[in-house]
Each structure stands twice: as C-alpha cells, then as structure tokens.
Scaffold this active site. Sequence first.
Site, mmCIF file in Angstrom:
data_model
loop_
_atom_site.group_PDB
_atom_site.id
_atom_site.type_symbol
_atom_site.label_atom_id
_atom_site.label_comp_id
_atom_site.label_asym_id
_atom_site.label_seq_id
_atom_site.Cartn_x
_atom_site.Cartn_y
_atom_site.Cartn_z
ATOM 1 N N GLU A 29 0.835 -1.209 0.000
ATOM 2 C CA GLU A 29 0.000 0.000 0.000
ATOM 3 C C GLU A 29 0.866 1.253 0.000
ATOM 4 O O GLU A 29 2.071 1.206 0.266
ATOM 5 C CB GLU A 29 -0.927 -0.002 1.215
ATOM 6 C CG GLU A 29 -0.207 -0.003 2.548
ATOM 7 C CD GLU A 29 -1.033 0.615 3.667
ATOM 8 O OE1 GLU A 29 -1.487 1.765 3.508
ATOM 9 O OE2 GLU A 29 -1.195 -0.060 4.695
ATOM 10 N N LYS A 92 -5.628 10.650 0.832
ATOM 11 C CA LYS A 92 -5.750 9.303 1.403
ATOM 12 C C LYS A 92 -7.040 8.709 0.851
ATOM 13 O O LYS A 92 -8.134 9.190 1.147
ATOM 14 C CB LYS A 92 -5.782 9.389 2.935
ATOM 15 C CG LYS A 92 -5.972 8.052 3.639
ATOM 16 C CD LYS A 92 -5.953 8.225 5.157
ATOM 17 C CE LYS A 92 -6.510 6.986 5.849
ATOM 18 N NZ LYS A 92 -6.665 7.193 7.307
ATOM 19 N N VAL A 112 -5.391 0.135 3.076
ATOM 20 C CA VAL A 112 -5.588 -1.317 2.977
ATOM 21 C C VAL A 112 -6.789 -1.592 2.072
ATOM 22 O O VAL A 112 -6.741 -2.445 1.176
ATOM 23 C CB VAL A 112 -5.779 -1.942 4.382
ATOM 24 C CG1 VAL A 112 -6.282 -3.378 4.278
ATOM 25 C CG2 VAL A 112 -4.471 -1.884 5.171
ATOM 26 N N ASP A 144 -16.798 5.177 14.067
ATOM 27 C CA ASP A 144 -15.570 5.122 13.283
ATOM 28 C C ASP A 144 -15.068 3.678 13.206
ATOM 29 O O ASP A 144 -14.413 3.172 14.104
ATOM 30 C CB ASP A 144 -14.501 6.038 13.899
ATOM 31 C CG ASP A 144 -13.291 6.192 12.987
ATOM 32 O OD1 ASP A 144 -13.207 5.444 11.986
ATOM 33 O OD2 ASP A 144 -12.446 7.053 13.268
ATOM 34 N N SER A 146 -13.080 1.312 10.440
ATOM 35 C CA SER A 146 -12.331 1.412 9.188
ATOM 36 C C SER A 146 -12.992 0.612 8.073
ATOM 37 O O SER A 146 -13.467 -0.510 8.289
ATOM 38 C CB SER A 146 -10.902 0.902 9.397
ATOM 39 O OG SER A 146 -10.206 0.926 8.166
ATOM 40 N N ALA A 147 -12.981 1.189 6.885
ATOM 41 C CA ALA A 147 -13.500 0.492 5.703
ATOM 42 C C ALA A 147 -12.667 -0.764 5.396
ATOM 43 O O ALA A 147 -13.117 -1.634 4.640
ATOM 44 C CB ALA A 147 -13.492 1.434 4.507
ATOM 45 N N ASP A 148 -11.476 -0.865 6.005
ATOM 46 C CA ASP A 148 -10.638 -2.058 5.789
ATOM 47 C C ASP A 148 -11.390 -3.345 6.140
ATOM 48 O O ASP A 148 -11.221 -4.378 5.473
ATOM 49 C CB ASP A 148 -9.368 -2.007 6.658
ATOM 50 C CG ASP A 148 -8.427 -0.873 6.273
ATOM 51 O OD1 ASP A 148 -8.683 -0.205 5.253
ATOM 52 O OD2 ASP A 148 -7.440 -0.668 7.009
ATOM 53 N N LYS A 165 -3.871 -2.118 14.642
ATOM 54 C CA LYS A 165 -3.101 -1.105 15.366
ATOM 55 C C LYS A 165 -3.637 -0.957 16.783
ATOM 56 O O LYS A 165 -4.835 -0.987 17.007
ATOM 57 C CB LYS A 165 -3.129 0.218 14.597
ATOM 58 C CG LYS A 165 -2.280 0.113 13.325
ATOM 59 C CD LYS A 165 -2.039 1.446 12.675
ATOM 60 C CE LYS A 165 -3.087 1.827 11.682
ATOM 61 N NZ LYS A 165 -3.109 1.078 10.425
#
Length: 309
Positions: A29, A92, A112, A144, A146-148, A165
């Site tokens: 990435e 981003k 990602v 919130d 993540s779209a990951d 993380k």
Amino acid sequence: MEYTLNDYLDISEEVAAAVTEGKPVVALESTILSHGMPWPDNLEFGKKVEAVIREAGAIPATMAVINGRMKAGLSESDLELLCKNEGNVVKKLSRRDLPIALATGATGATTVTTTMMLAHLAGVKFFATGGIGGVHRGAEKTMDISADLQELAQTPVAVICAGAKMILDIGLTLEYLETQGVPVLGYKTDDFPSFYCRKSGFGVDYKAEKPLDVAKLAKVKWDLGFKGGILIGNPVPEEYALDFDKMTAVINEALDEANAKQIHGKETTPFLLAKIVELTGGDSLATNIQLALNNARVAAEIAVAYAEL
Ligand code: PSU
Ligand code: MN
C-alpha cells in the site's frame, strides 16, 4: 460506452508478466508511505520493502493513484512523489474516494481497502501492510469503523499484517471480522498481535505454522468462490517489539490529544501514528518499519507457496 480496465488501470510490465505467468506477486500500500511515516524515512522504507519481497522470490506491486490513473507497480519517481507529498497533494483514498480521484485526475495513496481493490483488479492475491484499520475505541458513539474490515469481507485478497493497530479496540475489531466471515490467522502464534506488541490478549481462529498452511487455506476459500479475504496476523519480531504497558500509556495520551483537538474521520489514524512517533522519540517508527518489512517477507513466502500449489 464500452470500456476496458486499461482505461483506468496501469499495471507495470513486470507485474503484468508475473500475474499472467502465475508467478508470486505481493501488493503493497501507499498510505503507509504518504500518511503513515515521515519523509524521508518513508522513501527508504518504500524501496527496502520492495527489495525484501524480491529477495524472498516474489515481485512487489506497490499501489497508488497518480493523476487519475490507478497504478499496480510504481516507478521510482512515482514512489518519490508519494513519499515527499509536497503541498499535501496526495490524498488518502478509501473505497468511496476512488471513483472521485479517477474522475477528477487526482493523486492519492491507497489504504488497505483500496490496495485490496487495486490488487484484485490487477490479479494479485497477497498483500503486506503494517497494521489494518479496525473498530476505533468509542466507535459505539463515533461509528468510526475502518472500511478495511468491510473490504476484507468482500474482496478476495489475503492481507498479512502485524495485527490491528493498538490505537483501536482490538476485541471489537475481531468481533466485526467474525460477523463478516473473515478467517483470522496467527502466523506462528495463537494470539492476535497488536502492531507494536506481539500480543493483544485476543485469540485467532487458526495458527499457521508455515507459509504453505496459509496458501492451502487461501486456495480452498477461493476455489470454492467464497467471497472476501483472509487476515494473517504476523507478530513484530521480538527484538523490535515495544513494551505493552508503556505503549498503552502512550496511546492513551495520543487519544486524549486527538479528542481534545477534535480530530476525526480519515485524519484520525495518521494523527495518532505521528503523535505516537513523537511521544516514543522515534521508537514506534523503527518498530513500524521493522514489522512491515517482516510482513513483506512472510507475504512473499506465502505467495511463493501458493504459486507452487
Ligand atoms: N499500517 C501502517 N501504517 C499505516 C496504515 C497501515 O503501518 O498508515 C494505514 C493503512 O492504509 C490503513 C489505514 O488502511 O492506516 C487505516 O486508516 P483508517 O483507520 O482511516 O481506515
Ligand atoms: Mn476511520
């Protein structure tokens, strides 16, 4: 009007040849470069991580969007442009941003999520990163997430990371992945790693002892046409792991500052990573670099094993 993938995507000659011949390829990435590490450490890392993949017998394919074109495999000048990010021109890009960037001719780094999307379009099945995005702490209020995680649920790419993380709610991240049907593996571990540290206290679905174990599982899942990816947690090498208690304190301080400054949305992760580098006097950056290099090596070994199946 008719279109072809070529209208939007440039695959480097080397990557295109490797994919056509069924040779091992590993996607990388670019958000980790443009928004996850400071200049010029990011450029040094960007080159090194490609070299690590080559040494392990695979071809690296770093993903990005340059002037409205998706790229699978970058030139040295593309890499430098993304790392320098002069005037903050590099966006981003998450899933929702990708069509906008292509339609407007923008330049952006892939997370990602979008790296998985580009990898899939280019025919690349394995992808190494640092740590995936996940469910943020307090997500029950902020939403919130993540779209990951959603991408892992729908796009058939295996992601090799050092866990989620530590700034996240790892327990909720794993719950979300379970709901979405994403197999979570530990590479030589029973404990899902937490990026800076080797453990999170949360277990995995399956402990893989060697690259072939992961390759076999990936083959079964995709042979059967089950949609979505696979997540492999590969702990940071012992000598670069940071102290869990110390990092917990550092992360709490960074989170307090993010809250006080009302940082939200896509700014949150880059803000926290940069703040943690500052609070650890650069130690977290060194760890981030080493864990990502380690993931690249393991991803290449898995891609090699898969190509031999
Ligand atoms: N791993 C790293 N550094 C990073 C990231 C991953 O070592 O900067 C990036 C990835 O691109 C990941 C993103 O998709 O952080 C998560 O951002 P968000 O939480 O906004 O979804
Ligand atoms: Mn987010």
